[in-house]
Design a protein around this motif. Sequence first.
Motif: not given
Length: 198
Positions: A91-95, A99-100, A164-165
Motif C-alpha cells: 500500500a505504501l508503494a502505491l501511496a 505523498a511525495g 527525513a521530511r
Amino acid sequence: MPPADDIQRFMVGAWRLMTGKRDGLSLLDVSADGFWNSFFAIIIALPPLVVDWVGTANELGDDPAASASRFSYLLRLAVVEMGVWILPLIALALAAPLAGIRDRFVQYVVAFNWGSAILAWLVLPAALLKLLLTSSSALFLTVSFGLFALSMVLTWRLTNVVIARGPAMGSAVFAAMFAASVIVLVVLQSALGIYVPR
C-alpha cells in the motif's frame, strides 16, 4: 540469504535508526538487491514469531477437537502475520508517489524489514510469558503493553529518521502504516476465522 556479517550490520543499522541516529542508513544496503534481500528479515524474525503463534494456539484449550485444529490455526496465524508485514508495504508503494516520498520508499522498506526483525525478538519475553500464563494475567498484560509501547516508539523514530521530511510527515507515515497494519490484521483474522483470546 545475505551473509551473517551483513545481516548483523543491517540489524545494527536498523537499531541505530530506531535510536534516532541517521548514520544507521549507511549500514543498510538500499540497492535493488538489498531491497529484496531485506525480506529475509522475515526468516530472522520467525523463531520469536513462532513462539507467539504457539502461545496463541495453545489458548484454544485442551479439547481434542481444538488440538486437532491447532496446526491449522498456527498456519493461519502465520498467514495473518505475513499479511500484516507485507501488505502495508505494498500500500505504501502505491501511496508514496502521491505523498511525495517515492525517493524514500526503498530506504524505508529496507529499514522497516530489518527493524521488524529486531522488534520480533524484542517482544519475545511477552510471547514466552504467554506459554506460561493466560493472556488475561496481570503480568502478561503489563509486559505486553510495555513492550508494545516501546516497539511503537522505536518504529516511530525509525520512520522519522528514514523519511527525513520532518516530524509531521514522519508521523503521518507512521500512523498510516500502523492503521494499515491494524486493518489488514482485522480483515485477515476475520477472513481466516481466527479468534484471538482477549
